[in-house]
Design an enzyme around this catalytic site. Structure first.
Site, short mmCIF file in Angstrom:
data_model
loop_
_atom_site.label_atom_id
_atom_site.label_comp_id
_atom_site.label_asym_id
_atom_site.label_seq_id
_atom_site.Cartn_x
_atom_site.Cartn_y
_atom_site.Cartn_z
N HIS A 163 -8.36 7.42 -0.51
CA HIS A 163 -8.21 7.59 0.44
C HIS A 163 -8.17 9.47 0.94
O HIS A 163 -8.57 9.60 1.23
CB HIS A 163 -6.04 7.32 0.96
CG HIS A 163 -5.87 5.88 0.31
ND1 HIS A 163 -6.08 5.11 2.13
CD2 HIS A 163 -5.46 5.06 -0.37
CE1 HIS A 163 -6.62 3.77 1.67
NE2 HIS A 163 -5.65 3.92 0.33
N ASP B 68 -10.62 -1.96 2.60
CA ASP B 68 -8.94 -0.98 2.03
C ASP B 68 -8.32 -2.52 2.27
O ASP B 68 -7.83 -3.81 1.81
CB ASP B 68 -8.13 -0.29 2.31
CG ASP B 68 -6.67 0.41 1.69
OD1 ASP B 68 -6.83 -1.40 0.85
OD2 ASP B 68 -6.11 0.94 2.25
#
Ligand SMILES: [Zn+2]
Length: 440
Positions: free
Chosen positions: A264, A315
């Site tokens: 991220h 993800d």
């Protein structure tokens, strides 16, 4: 480009020759535009069960997390094996040839270890082999519920007794994976399994505990990943507890280096970016998840300028489409920078392919002699891609979708042909059955 001949031997490209006017008689012709295999650098396979199931009420990242914990509580090794097999098959259908599974659902209900404490990890290894995808299993250290909170409820399944106990279990998993890799390699290379390490987040381990995982990975020369600065709240909590940013905290544990990937990095600060770039680390963006969870848009333009290698992951699997993921990296950057062309199409596709392969410890991820024999061919005659320039990589980055994938080759073995998975016959059916079994 037309007239390129790829020759494979033992799972790697033996030669890549351009300017070949007519293919040799034994050659298989690939349709459309051919690229190196896509790398799904960050995955939690079981999150796939949540797709479109957490959208009804306005919620937060944290309310989504509560639902995710419910799914985690329902899984056992058999359910996880069938769900992951279907999810990994969905990934290969869409052009991913490798996945980095950030694996933290280790133990049984209440945190009681299974007879083999790596039964869940083994289920993932078997699922990846069945789906024909390369697996880098990032065994995740997860010991705490928050900076000042013990583990609670389903989180107990994520935790080992201590960082040392985690390291012992991860070492056993690495040994198992080595044996499994040999077993699935076969005459055509096989996808193979690698074991790396992950620190779930700065919330989930103290600096001393994180240092154990960092050392474990460094001693083995394997990838180390961590969720870093996904949400502003994480930065605020880390500042309150430790007086530093999450990345600086991880650096104090010895985590940063060329094998480190920050997942991220949405709220990395300018000094964080300089620190990560200076350490030779990478950042894995997960654009479709970050927008689904309302995380924000990461400073990827600054990261690119700082020489940070970018990778991409799906993800939470709100979307599994490597082309959409790549496109979103640039499109989100345009929205935040208020201009076009922040990252060139080549850089975007490099993040989707080579950048991710490197983060997963799988080498260069390019179509060149010596690299892993992985590729994906996308059709340029679908309604989305018709008329696209066949020599421009932008045709893949800005027109293609997962639905346009025709052929996927992993380690020299054709896993998808004509858009059909050759190892898992009914991927949609398996997904539906596995998700229903987990949700009900
Ligand atoms: Zn994640």
């Amino acid at each position: 480009v037309a007239g390129v001949l790829l020759e494979e031997k033992d799972g790697t490209w033996e030669s890549v020759t351009t300017g070949v006017p007519t293919p040799p008689p034994h050659a298989e012709r690939l349709r459309g535009l051919t690229l190196p295999g896509l790398a799904n650098t960050h995955s939690h396979a079981f999150h796939r069960a949540l797709r479109a199931r957490s959208q009804e009420q306005a919620g937060t990242f944290w309310s989504w997390r509560d639902l995710m914990y419910k799914v985690a509580a329902a899984l056992d090794p058999d359910l996880y094996r069938s769900l992951a097999r279907a999810v990994f098959a969905e990934m290969t259908l869409t052009g991913y040839t490798a996945v980095g599974e950030f694996h933290y659902l280790h133990h049984g209900p209440g945190g009681r270890p299974y007879d083999d404490p790596n039964e869940m990890g083994v289920a993932l290894i078997e699922a990846a082999a069945a789906a024909g995808i390369r697996l880098t299993l990032l065994d995740t250290l997860y010991l705490r519920g928050g900076f000042d909170r013990p583990l609670d409820g389903p989180q107990l399944r994520f935790a080992d007794r201590s960082a040392t106990a985690w390291a012992e279990r991860a070492s056993a998993l690495a040994a198992t994976a080595e044996r499994a890799s040999g077993a699935v390699a076969g005459p055509r290379g096989g996808p193979g399994v690698h074991v790396g390490a992950a620190i779930h987040s700065v919330r989930a381990a103290s600096p001393e505990e994180a240092a154990v995982a960092a050392l474990w990975a460094a001693e083995r020369g394997v990838p180390l990943h961590a969720h870093v600065s996904e949400q502003r709240r994480e930065n605020q909590q880390c500042d309150a507890a430790r007086g530093v940013t999450p990345l600086v905290s991880l650096d104090s544990s010895g985590a940063l280096g060329p094998l480190f990937t920050a997942v991220h990095g949405t709220h990395l600060t300018p000094p964080d970016i300089a620190l990560l770039g200076g350490a030779g680390g990478a950042c894995c963006a997960c654009p479709t998840t970050e927008r689904d969870l309302g995380d924000g848009i990461g400073p990827f333009e600054s990261m690119d300028a700082a020489g940070i290698r970018l990778a991409l992951g799906s993800d939470s699997h709100a979307v599994v489409d490597g082309f959409e993921e790549a496109r979103a990296l640039e499109m989100h950057a345009r929205l935040s920078c208020e201009r076009r062309g922040v990252l060139a199409p080549g850089a975007v596709m490099a993040a989707a392919t080579a950048g991710g392969m490197e983060s997963l410890g799988l080498g260069s991820g390019i179509l060149a002699a010596g690299a892993l024999a992985d590729l994906v061919s996308v059709r340029l005659d679908s309604v989305r891609t018709a008329g696209a320039d066949p020599v421009l990589v932008a045709s893949a980055a800005f027109a293609a979708t997962a639905a346009d994938v025709d052929t996927v080759v992993v380690g020299g073995r054709t896993v998808v042909a004509g858009g059909h998975h050759l190892l898992v016959d009914d991927v949609a059916g398996e997904l539906a059955r596995a998700v229903t079994a987990v949700i009900s």
